[in-house]
Design an enzyme around this catalytic site. Sequence first.
Site, PDB file in Angstrom:
ATOM      1  N   ARG A   4      49.264  -7.610  18.534  1.00  0.00           N
ATOM      2  CA  ARG A   4      50.595  -7.460  17.935  1.00  0.00           C
ATOM      3  C   ARG A   4      51.242  -8.819  17.749  1.00  0.00           C
ATOM      4  NH1 ARG A   4      52.513  -3.319  22.406  1.00  0.00           N
ATOM      5  NH2 ARG A   4      50.769  -1.853  22.271  1.00  0.00           N
TER       6      ARG A   4
ATOM      7  N   ASP B  32      40.706 -10.682  23.756  1.00  0.00           N
ATOM      8  CA  ASP B  32      40.390 -10.722  25.176  1.00  0.00           C
ATOM      9  C   ASP B  32      40.708 -12.124  25.695  1.00  0.00           C
ATOM     10  OD1 ASP B  32      38.871 -11.196  27.658  1.00  0.00           O
ATOM     11  OD2 ASP B  32      38.034  -9.210  27.288  1.00  0.00           O
TER      12      ASP B  32
ATOM     13  N   ARG C 228      52.157   9.565  31.497  1.00  0.00           N
ATOM     14  CA  ARG C 228      52.850   8.424  30.905  1.00  0.00           C
ATOM     15  C   ARG C 228      53.181   8.771  29.452  1.00  0.00           C
ATOM     16  NH1 ARG C 228      50.577   3.226  27.948  1.00  0.00           N
ATOM     17  NH2 ARG C 228      52.481   1.995  27.837  1.00  0.00           N
TER      18      ARG C 228
ATOM     19  N   LEU D 192      52.227  -9.375  31.395  1.00  0.00           N
ATOM     20  CA  LEU D 192      51.339 -10.000  30.411  1.00  0.00           C
ATOM     21  C   LEU D 192      49.967  -9.342  30.455  1.00  0.00           C
ATOM     22  CD1 LEU D 192      52.242 -13.760  31.091  1.00  0.00           C
ATOM     23  CD2 LEU D 192      53.382 -12.127  29.562  1.00  0.00           C
TER      24      LEU D 192
ATOM     25  N   ASN E 272      47.097   8.839  31.383  1.00  0.00           N
ATOM     26  CA  ASN E 272      47.589   7.902  30.376  1.00  0.00           C
ATOM     27  C   ASN E 272      46.705   8.070  29.146  1.00  0.00           C
ATOM     28  OD1 ASN E 272      48.446   5.778  28.807  1.00  0.00           O
ATOM     29  ND2 ASN E 272      48.204   4.223  30.389  1.00  0.00           N
TER      30      ASN E 272
ATOM     31  N   GLU F  14      51.250   0.956  37.846  1.00  0.00           N
ATOM     32  CA  GLU F  14      51.983   1.962  37.094  1.00  0.00           C
ATOM     33  C   GLU F  14      51.583   3.379  37.501  1.00  0.00           C
ATOM     34  OE1 GLU F  14      52.796   0.542  32.747  1.00  0.00           O
ATOM     35  OE2 GLU F  14      50.946  -0.432  33.408  1.00  0.00           O
TER      36      GLU F  14
ATOM     37  N   ASN G 191      45.835 -12.724  36.468  1.00  0.00           N
ATOM     38  CA  ASN G 191      44.502 -13.327  36.541  1.00  0.00           C
ATOM     39  C   ASN G 191      44.308 -14.607  35.751  1.00  0.00           C
ATOM     40  OD1 ASN G 191      43.090 -11.148  38.118  1.00  0.00           O
ATOM     41  ND2 ASN G 191      43.806  -9.918  36.394  1.00  0.00           N
TER      42      ASN G 191
ATOM     43  N   HIS H 168      57.034  -0.727  28.737  1.00  0.00           N
ATOM     44  CA  HIS H 168      56.450  -1.148  30.017  1.00  0.00           C
ATOM     45  C   HIS H 168      57.452  -0.982  31.155  1.00  0.00           C
ATOM     46  CE1 HIS H 168      53.693  -4.092  27.590  1.00  0.00           C
ATOM     47  NE2 HIS H 168      53.111  -2.910  27.719  1.00  0.00           N
TER      48      HIS H 168
END
Length: 399
Positions: A243, A284, A93, A211, A12, A386, A336, A182
């Site tokens: 974004r 974050d 990817r 998310l 990736n 993924e 999480n 995604h």
Amino acid sequence: MGAASGAVLVLNSGSSSLKYQLVHPDSGEVIASGIVERIGEHDASVEHTQNGQTQNSAGAIADHREALQRALHLFDECGTDLRTSDLLAVGHRVVHGGTSFSEPVLVSDDVIAEVDRLSSLAPLHNPVNLIGIEAIRELLPDVPAVCVFDTAFFHDLPPHSATYAIDHEVAERHNIRRYGFHGTSHEYVSGAAAEFLDRDPSDVNLIVLHLGNGASASAVRGGRAVDTSMGLTPLEGLVMGTRSGDIDPAIVMYLRRVADMDVDAIDTMLNKSSGLKGLCGENDFRTITSMVDDGDEAATLAYDVYIHRLRRYVGAYLVDLGRVDAIVFTAGVGENAPTVRRDGLAGLERFGIVIDDDANTARSRDARRISTDDSEIAVLVIPTNEELAIARKAAALVR
């Protein structure tokens, strides 16, 4: 036969990073994984995990080719020479497949040319994906390479979902439609959710919420995506780390006129300094949560905007699908952040959505149900994978 025999190396490539994983597609066993960050800078970092040990190093790494060389060297040091280990494939990817690619494809000169042509639709992603593809072709020329596209799962969205209400001749001439992103994650999680529910995928309707720093939602009916929040590019939809997600498109023209910002400056702002970062200076989610707990007003507003947009998409997809069997959270924040799951679905009991507070806050890395037993709509947390999904798609193509 070495441990890597029959395994797939998944790559990736990001703008200044390279993530990789060596995985057996059938068992899902991860032989090794790693990440190279800050490529092109003097303080690049490398983290490689194999045989239960993690190696870290730092120093200048000029480009993605050198990053891959460093990764191959670390494999060598751990006793795995990827050049002679009978790899099954390399899976790449690739973010944007446009209308050209609806399935994984073997890398060829024609495929590389088409992925390059599609860079106009994903200028931040496809060019660096290509760097990784071309570098690995040079370093591992005898290993079949496969492109797996983020957009593929959404390739056959219903026309009413895929079509923008703009001049149809302009849209057709310039390939403007909703592509979605995604997709590898949404497809994997949809299948895993159906398996968790012990249901056939063709009989399950799901709302999937991916998310992370990038975020997207999808409505999946019977294993097929019927709507998704990202559009022509990954900028549309939910509020993300950097974004903006959905905005009035007239903001672009307005900023051009009143702030004298050119298109590139606006593009950079909307993609790299908007979203949560634009609202509170941080992207974050762990930091933002701590700031909210400390009463930071900007962080609290950023969080509230994030949740508001998330709830709008949940509501829209409840209407789109009619019958919903489960709402599924995945990716870094989705897996999480119990507060996001709680607040994103708060007050929806009349729609058959009831969160179990204890199950929601319990720490676990496993797939799990966080709704009450009598909740008409199940709420699930399904860890995405993924890399495994890409490995399996690559393996299926080359076998």
